[in-house]
Scaffold this active site. Structure first.
Site, short mmCIF file in Angstrom:
data_model
loop_
_atom_site.label_atom_id
_atom_site.label_comp_id
_atom_site.label_asym_id
_atom_site.label_seq_id
_atom_site.Cartn_x
_atom_site.Cartn_y
_atom_site.Cartn_z
N ASN A 110 -11.03 -2.60 -6.18
CA ASN A 110 -10.19 -1.64 -6.92
C ASN A 110 -10.77 -1.24 -8.28
O ASN A 110 -10.35 -0.24 -8.87
CB ASN A 110 -8.76 -2.19 -7.11
CG ASN A 110 -7.92 -2.13 -5.85
OD1 ASN A 110 -6.95 -2.86 -5.69
ND2 ASN A 110 -8.28 -1.25 -4.91
N SER A 113 -8.08 -5.27 5.20
CA SER A 113 -8.59 -4.99 3.85
C SER A 113 -8.97 -6.24 3.05
O SER A 113 -8.64 -6.34 1.85
CB SER A 113 -7.58 -4.14 3.06
OG SER A 113 -7.35 -2.92 3.71
N ARG A 154 0.05 7.67 -2.55
CA ARG A 154 0.52 8.72 -1.64
C ARG A 154 1.98 9.07 -1.89
O ARG A 154 2.38 10.23 -1.85
CB ARG A 154 0.32 8.29 -0.18
CG ARG A 154 -1.11 8.56 0.30
CD ARG A 154 -1.42 7.83 1.56
NE ARG A 154 -1.59 6.41 1.30
CZ ARG A 154 -1.55 5.48 2.24
NH1 ARG A 154 -1.33 5.81 3.49
NH2 ARG A 154 -1.74 4.21 1.93
N SER A 193 -7.60 -5.55 -5.61
CA SER A 193 -8.72 -6.13 -4.86
C SER A 193 -9.99 -6.06 -5.71
O SER A 193 -10.06 -5.31 -6.69
CB SER A 193 -8.92 -5.38 -3.54
OG SER A 193 -9.63 -4.18 -3.78
N HIS A 217 2.57 3.44 -9.03
CA HIS A 217 2.40 2.02 -9.35
C HIS A 217 3.62 1.49 -10.11
O HIS A 217 4.07 0.37 -9.88
CB HIS A 217 1.12 1.79 -10.15
CG HIS A 217 -0.13 2.17 -9.39
ND1 HIS A 217 -0.33 1.76 -8.08
CD2 HIS A 217 -1.22 2.90 -9.73
CE1 HIS A 217 -1.51 2.23 -7.66
NE2 HIS A 217 -2.05 2.94 -8.64
N ASP A 252 0.83 -1.21 0.00
CA ASP A 252 0.00 0.00 0.00
C ASP A 252 0.87 1.26 0.00
O ASP A 252 1.99 1.24 0.50
CB ASP A 252 -0.91 -0.02 1.23
CG ASP A 252 -2.09 0.91 1.09
OD1 ASP A 252 -2.37 1.36 -0.04
OD2 ASP A 252 -2.74 1.19 2.11
N GLY A 253 0.30 2.34 -0.54
CA GLY A 253 0.96 3.64 -0.47
C GLY A 253 1.59 4.12 -1.77
O GLY A 253 2.29 5.13 -1.78
N GLU A 274 1.26 -13.49 12.28
CA GLU A 274 1.78 -12.30 12.95
C GLU A 274 1.64 -11.14 11.97
O GLU A 274 1.70 -11.34 10.75
CB GLU A 274 3.25 -12.50 13.31
CG GLU A 274 3.52 -13.66 14.23
CD GLU A 274 2.97 -13.43 15.63
OE1 GLU A 274 3.03 -12.29 16.11
OE2 GLU A 274 2.47 -14.40 16.23
C1 FPP Z 1 -1.93 0.19 -3.32
O1 FPP Z 1 -1.50 1.53 -3.40
C2 FPP Z 1 -1.52 -0.51 -4.47
C3 FPP Z 1 -2.33 -1.05 -5.43
C4 FPP Z 1 -3.82 -0.99 -5.41
C5 FPP Z 1 -1.77 -1.72 -6.58
C6 FPP Z 1 -0.59 -2.55 -6.27
C7 FPP Z 1 0.19 -2.70 -7.49
C8 FPP Z 1 1.54 -2.69 -7.56
C9 FPP Z 1 2.45 -2.65 -6.40
C10 FPP Z 1 2.22 -2.75 -8.83
C11 FPP Z 1 1.76 -3.78 -9.79
C12 FPP Z 1 1.75 -5.16 -9.30
C13 FPP Z 1 2.05 -6.20 -10.08
C14 FPP Z 1 1.80 -7.58 -9.61
C15 FPP Z 1 2.63 -6.02 -11.41
P1 FPP Z 1 -2.59 2.66 -3.49
O2 FPP Z 1 -2.76 3.03 -4.92
O3 FPP Z 1 -3.83 2.22 -2.80
O4 FPP Z 1 -1.86 3.81 -2.72
P2 FPP Z 1 -2.56 4.89 -1.78
O5 FPP Z 1 -3.19 4.14 -0.65
O6 FPP Z 1 -1.39 5.73 -1.36
O7 FPP Z 1 -3.54 5.63 -2.62
#
Ligand code: FPP
Length: 243
Positions: free
Chosen positions: A68, A196, A24, A65, A37, A20-21, A207
């Site tokens: 999403n 989540s 941000r 998710s 991303h 996550d993050g 853990e």
């Molecule tokens: C959460 O950050 C991240 C996601 C919803 C996407 C996760 C994807 C990646 C790490 C890259 C792609 C993955 C693969 C397998 C190729 P957020 O967008 O919710 O961040 P925020 O909470 O700061 O808005």
């Protein structure tokens, strides 16, 4: 890389990560969320490589998710391109590293291209014996549990399974994660302290390790810090504390 502080005898078998993050991190730098991303993919590559180096048994990451899809269309499109690119560019290296990839979730709702890339990657690596690398994509744990319940109900209705035959083992075998060990450690980056809808069944005795670090800045060193911390925990699985 060598990590002297890490006791290899006390490594978790299965680590699951809520990455996550990204958004941000990008916003704080005045960048588009998509840049977050893209940077997140780089982090994922480094963490998977660390898992390979440490010979972890299983690593699961939460990539997308079932909720999403509610994000702006442009962001969803961007993430889909990123998954597709990632599979295309990384699968041979993963294969060379003896990684076995598998997707958890409703992958049948992805585009035909991504579905075929997923099938190809899973097929290519199906006999590998190294790190089990599961990517939760279009995944929600409640949805997974409901799908498992439906499969079991169908077996009962068809007479393949007696009602009394339903137990934890049968349930586990009906989940997307049927061939993974239970989750030992859940790591969540980005500062929020919640689950989540991720691996609710599988992390029953896990853990948890939370960090303020946003996913693009999460490093192999911090990953190892979480593993070291895990090694110090006393896990009781519901039993009383030993004196
Ligand atoms: C959460 O950050 C991240 C996601 C919803 C996407 C996760 C994807 C990646 C790490 C890259 C792609 C993955 C693969 C397998 C190729 P957020 O967008 O919710 O961040 P925020 O909470 O700061 O808005």
């Amino acid at each position: 890389m060598n990590y002297p502080e890490l006791d290899r005898e006390r490594l978790p078998r299965h680590v699951a990560i809520i990455m996550d993050g990204n958004g941000r991190w990008a916003n704080a730098l005045g960048l588009l969320r998509s840049a977050g991303h893209t940077a997140g993919v780089k982090t994922l590559k480094k963490i998977l490589q660390t898992a390979v180096n440490l010979e972890l048994e299983a690593l699961t990451v939460y990539a997308f998710s079932t909720e999403n899809w509610k994000r702006p269309l442009a962001e969803v499109d961007f993430l889909m391109h990123l998954f597709s690119d990632y599979l295309e560019k990384e699968k041979l290296e993963m294969h060379a590293n003896n990684v076995r990839i598998k997707f958890l979730g409703r992958t049948e709702e992805f585009s035909p291209l991504i579905q075929s890339q997923i099938r190809d990657a899973e097929h290519l690596m199906r006999n590998n014996t190294g790190v089990r690398f599961d990517i939760a994509a279009n995944y929600g744990a409640q949805d997974e549990i409901v799908r498992a319940a439906r499969r079991i109900a169908a077996d009962v209705l068809d007479g393949r399974l007696a009602l009394d035959g339903i137990n934890e083992k049968v349930f586990e075998a009906a989940l997307d994660t049927c061939d993974s060990p239970p989750v030992d450690l859940v790591i969540r980056t980005g500062g929020d302290m919640r689950v989540s809808n991720f691996l609710l069944w599988q992390s029953a005795y896990a853990e948890f390790w939370f960090t303020q670090t946003n996913w693009p800045e999460f490093t192999p060193e911090e990953f190892v810090e979480a593993l070291v911390d895990f090694g110090k925990r006393e896990r009781r699985f519901g039993a009383i504390k030993s004196s």
